[in-house]
Design a protein around this motif. Structure first.
Motif, short mmCIF file in Angstrom:
data_model
loop_
_atom_site.label_atom_id
_atom_site.label_comp_id
_atom_site.label_asym_id
_atom_site.label_seq_id
_atom_site.Cartn_x
_atom_site.Cartn_y
_atom_site.Cartn_z
N VAL A 25 0.51 -1.28 -0.19
CA VAL A 25 -0.20 0.38 -0.04
C VAL A 25 1.04 1.24 0.38
CG1 VAL A 25 -1.74 -0.94 1.44
CG2 VAL A 25 -0.46 -0.12 2.62
N GLY A 26 0.81 2.46 -0.39
CA GLY A 26 1.28 3.98 -0.38
C GLY A 26 0.51 4.32 0.75
N LEU A 27 1.15 5.98 0.72
CA LEU A 27 0.81 6.14 2.65
C LEU A 27 -0.34 6.88 2.39
CD1 LEU A 27 1.24 7.97 4.70
CD2 LEU A 27 2.74 10.00 2.99
N LEU A 28 -1.12 7.36 0.94
CA LEU A 28 -2.38 7.39 0.62
C LEU A 28 -3.42 6.04 1.09
CD1 LEU A 28 -4.95 9.52 0.70
CD2 LEU A 28 -5.23 9.14 -1.82
N LEU A 29 -3.91 5.19 0.95
CA LEU A 29 -4.41 3.84 1.47
C LEU A 29 -4.17 3.80 2.29
CD1 LEU A 29 -5.86 2.64 -0.80
CD2 LEU A 29 -4.90 0.53 -1.30
N THR A 30 -2.89 3.57 3.32
CA THR A 30 -3.12 3.24 4.29
C THR A 30 -3.26 4.16 4.75
OG1 THR A 30 -0.37 2.76 4.05
CG2 THR A 30 -0.86 2.57 6.06
N LEU A 31 -3.38 4.77 5.20
CA LEU A 31 -4.02 6.23 6.34
C LEU A 31 -6.21 5.94 5.85
CD1 LEU A 31 -2.43 9.66 6.61
CD2 LEU A 31 -2.43 7.60 8.06
N SER A 32 -6.18 6.04 4.67
CA SER A 32 -7.55 5.85 4.67
C SER A 32 -8.11 4.29 4.37
CB SER A 32 -8.00 6.05 3.06
OG SER A 32 -7.29 5.45 2.19
N GLU A 33 -7.97 3.04 4.74
CA GLU A 33 -7.71 2.37 5.15
C GLU A 33 -7.51 1.61 6.59
OE1 GLU A 33 -7.84 -0.43 1.98
OE2 GLU A 33 -8.81 0.74 0.16
N TRP A 73 -11.99 13.27 21.20
CA TRP A 73 -11.06 11.50 21.31
C TRP A 73 -11.93 10.45 20.89
CZ3 TRP A 73 -9.71 7.34 22.57
CH2 TRP A 73 -8.22 6.37 22.42
N SER A 74 -12.71 10.87 21.71
CA SER A 74 -13.63 9.68 22.21
C SER A 74 -14.84 9.13 20.42
CB SER A 74 -14.89 10.01 23.20
OG SER A 74 -15.12 8.35 23.37
N GLU A 75 -14.85 10.25 20.68
CA GLU A 75 -16.00 10.18 19.06
C GLU A 75 -14.87 9.75 18.07
OE1 GLU A 75 -17.49 14.00 18.66
OE2 GLU A 75 -18.60 13.94 19.83
N ARG A 76 -13.60 9.83 17.84
CA ARG A 76 -13.16 9.59 16.78
C ARG A 76 -12.76 8.15 16.84
NH1 ARG A 76 -8.39 14.29 15.58
NH2 ARG A 76 -9.00 16.04 15.16
N PHE A 77 -12.55 7.52 18.25
CA PHE A 77 -11.75 6.00 18.86
C PHE A 77 -13.49 5.61 18.35
CE2 PHE A 77 -11.07 2.64 21.45
CZ PHE A 77 -9.41 2.60 20.95
N HIS A 78 -14.16 5.97 18.76
CA HIS A 78 -15.10 4.56 18.68
C HIS A 78 -15.54 4.84 17.49
CE1 HIS A 78 -15.40 3.78 22.84
NE2 HIS A 78 -15.46 4.71 23.55
N ARG A 79 -15.75 5.64 16.83
CA ARG A 79 -16.07 5.54 14.91
C ARG A 79 -15.31 4.26 14.76
NH1 ARG A 79 -13.95 9.63 12.82
NH2 ARG A 79 -15.90 11.15 14.39
N GLY A 80 -13.77 4.67 14.58
CA GLY A 80 -12.94 2.83 14.30
C GLY A 80 -12.83 3.71 12.85
N HIS A 81 -13.02 4.55 12.25
CA HIS A 81 -12.71 4.61 10.42
C HIS A 81 -12.86 6.18 10.95
CE1 HIS A 81 -16.55 5.04 9.12
NE2 HIS A 81 -16.78 4.48 10.14
N PHE A 82 -11.80 6.24 9.65
CA PHE A 82 -11.89 7.71 8.98
C PHE A 82 -13.13 8.58 7.97
CE2 PHE A 82 -7.39 7.52 9.26
CZ PHE A 82 -6.86 8.58 9.85
N THR A 83 -13.82 9.20 8.51
CA THR A 83 -15.29 9.03 7.40
C THR A 83 -15.03 9.69 6.43
OG1 THR A 83 -14.99 12.20 8.32
CG2 THR A 83 -15.79 10.55 10.45
N ASN A 84 -16.10 10.23 6.11
CA ASN A 84 -15.94 10.46 3.87
C ASN A 84 -14.88 11.97 4.36
OD1 ASN A 84 -16.69 7.45 3.17
ND2 ASN A 84 -18.64 8.88 2.85
N ASP A 85 -15.72 12.59 4.92
CA ASP A 85 -15.26 14.13 4.78
C ASP A 85 -13.69 13.93 5.09
OD1 ASP A 85 -15.08 16.84 4.58
OD2 ASP A 85 -14.88 16.88 7.26
N GLU A 86 -13.53 13.08 6.62
CA GLU A 86 -11.96 13.42 6.77
C GLU A 86 -10.92 12.24 5.73
OE1 GLU A 86 -12.18 13.10 11.70
OE2 GLU A 86 -12.26 10.78 10.61
N ARG A 87 -12.28 11.14 4.78
CA ARG A 87 -10.67 10.79 3.59
C ARG A 87 -10.89 11.69 2.62
NH1 ARG A 87 -14.06 5.61 5.20
NH2 ARG A 87 -13.07 4.09 5.91
N GLU A 88 -11.65 12.89 2.64
CA GLU A 88 -11.52 13.67 1.55
C GLU A 88 -10.20 14.43 2.33
OE1 GLU A 88 -15.63 15.25 0.83
OE2 GLU A 88 -16.22 13.09 -0.12
#
Length: 563
Positions: A25-33, A73-88
């Protein structure tokens, strides 16, 4: 990878998914997934903090910002993944905004390097100087398969990893003097410190996925990042007047860090990778490594180290300095430091890392579950001869019960530290038995710094037992005293069995004359050493150190006698 070495899109990192399968994987895929990745497959243990600090964390923190409250921090952690907005936002950060600054072989702005860097001598060196396990200059590992005369060819992805590793862990050896460096003298630069991570024992909390690991390594700062704090690839955006040299230029400075992003991406060397074409494609075969920025002191916002606190430091010294890991010791033997939650203001002592203290605070607020499977990875390098060579690499990973990080409720922490102390005390008792048997046989005790001690083998046999204990105690509740007591009894019985096995080996190896023994005079006193007396003293010590196991054994003996 392409000729420019696109770190954002080309597959150069090995990602291990939840199913155990590995893929590039590259850097972008590593973070988005990141939520689908269990861990990164890296060449050495010291590489995890390198990739986290020099790449993943600063990209995420700069693109998305620091969480300012436990709730955020809790909201980010318990979501378990980056949101679509964060991925963008991550895609924009690594695309239109800074994507062209993550090219390893870019002609004008190569990533983490100085374009056109030249040695005053006009010479280059083999790429082996980037890899501590390969012979280069004065750094000659005992089991290196290559000599300095051999050519090391690094694939672009491997070269990127070792480039960043050099910024973090490089030795303090003499560096190549670079053209344009006003502080170079006679073709070289002396007085170099090791890389920043080489000056501390690194502690990295880890989660079940890479996404969770990123959050566990993200500090919560109410005021966010410092104004003007920029990572190394965005140095040109820093405000003027801070008196710091650009990491993309040859000149360097001695300075404190100006913020968290600056700290994580600190450029401790000025480097240029030199490539050649091979049958396998583009490879890095030569490099120039010259002096880079020097930290005036370890920043107190450093998140990845535990500290040694000194109540009355010498003039000009700080109360706190980073603690290093001890060579030859498993991570669980250093639990006293990892679990030191309170600052010992009135005395000298250890103090755990900022991130582990934060995790304890998050558990207090019920942000993290009491049963969360927290892990901790420790890493370090042991240097020799004026820190100019690498003598040993230290790396370990440890399951750690979150409940043990509670500052105000220390019942589990006390129990764990008691178990560690018992292992240490029994190890000393075994060494004492060995020395008494040697005296009884007519010899002398082993010198402190020489010889193979039975304690080393004994502690090694306890390693699996301690890790199972730590894993099991992840699920213990505060009101389950009976379960904790049973766990401690099982631990003591395991320690007893392993210690007796080592003691029996020592007795078997003792010569017959040790039974008769000998008398040693020291001044006006006489000391009698016999194997029977030695084993008696040892068993008495063991009963004192392991009271639960001793009481259980005594009860069984009484029950048998009654029958």
């Amino acid at each position: 990878m392409a000729d420019e070495g696109d770190l954002v899109n080309d597959g150069w990192l090995g990602a291990v998914g939840r199913d155990g399968a590995q893929r590039p994987v590259g850097l972008l895929l590593t973070l988005s997934e990141a939520d689908t990745i269990r861990r990164l497959e890296l060449p050495v243990h010291t590489m995890l903090p390198v990739v986290l600090r020099q790449l993943l964390l600063p990209v995420v923190l700069d693109a998305l910002g620091l969480p300012r409250t436990r709730q955020e921090w809790s909201e980010r952690f318990h979501r378990g993944h980056f949101t679509n907005d964060e991925r963008e936002r991550l895609a924009h950060y690594l695309g239109p905004r800074y994507g062209d600054r993550f090219r390893l072989f870019d002609a004008e702005r190569p990533f983490a390097q100085v374009a056109g860097l030249e040695a005053l001598s006009g010479e280059t060196k083999t790429a082996a100087q980037l890899v501590p396990s390969v012979a280069s200059g004065n750094n000659v590992p005992l089991f290196s398969t290559l000599s300095e005369a051999d050519e090391l060819l690094l694939a672009p992805g491997d070269a990127a990893l070792w480039l960043l590793h050099t910024h973090c862990w490089d030795t303090a050896s003499i560096k190549t003097g670079a053209v344009g460096d006003p502080q170079a003298n006679k073709g070289k630069t002396t007085g170099n410190p090791t890389g920043p991570l080489g000056q501390m024992g690194v502690v990295v909390p880890t989660g079940q996925t890479l996404y969770e690991t990123l959050l566990l390594n993200t500090p919560i700062w109410p005021d966010g990042l410092e104004p003007g704090d920029r990572p190394q690839w965005a140095w040109d955006e820093r405000p003027a007047g801070l008196g710091c040299k650009s990491p993309s230029e040859v000149a360097w400075s001695q300075r404190p860090v100006t913020g968290l992003l600056d700290l994580l991406t600190f450029q401790a060397r000025r480097i240029r990778l030199i490539t050649c074409e091979t049958e396998q494609g583009l490879r890095v075969h030569r490099a120039i490594v010259s002096a880079g920025d020097r930290l005036t002191q370890t920043s107190e916002v450093e998140p990845h180290t535990a500290w040694q606190y000194t109540a009355k430091p010498k003039k000009g010294q700080s109360h706190r300095r980073p603690r290093r890991h001890a060579s030859g010791r498993a991570a669980w033997q250093g639990l006293g430091t990892l679990l030191a939650m309170a600052l010992p203001e009135q005395s000298d002592g250890p103090y755990t890392s900022l991130l582990l203290r934060q995790i304890g605070d998050l558990q207090v607020g019920r942000v993290l579950s009491e049963q969360y499977p927290l892990g901790v990875e420790t890493s370090g390098l042991e240097y020799g001869t004026q820190s100019a060579v690498v003598e040993n690499a230290i790396g370990d990973e440890l399951p750690l019960p979150v409940m043990a990080l509670l500052a105000q409720d220390d019942w589990l922490r006390v129990a764990l530290l008691e178990c560690v102390a018992q292992a240490d005390q029994v190890a000393r008792a075994l060494d004492g038995l060995n020395n008494d048997l040697r005296r009884a046989a007519g010899g002398d005790p082993l010198p402190r710094d020489k010889g193979s001690r039975p304690s080393m083998q004994f502690l090694h046999t306890l390693d699996g037992t301690m890790r199972r204990l730590l894993t099991g105690l992840r699920t213990v509740d505060a009101d389950d005293e009976e379960l904790l007591e049973r766990a401690q009894l099982a631990w003591e019985q395991s320690v007893q069995i392993n210690a007796d096995r080592e003691a029996n080996l020592l007795l078997t190896a003792a010569p017959p004359r040790a039974v008769v023994g000998r008398t040693v005079r020291n001044g006006d006193k006489e000391f009698v050493y016999r194997s029977g007396k030695a084993i008696g003293i040892y068993r008495t010590r063991l009963a004192d150190i392991l009271p639960r196991a001793a009481e259980e054994h005594r009860a069984k003996c009484e029950e048998t006698a009654a029958v």
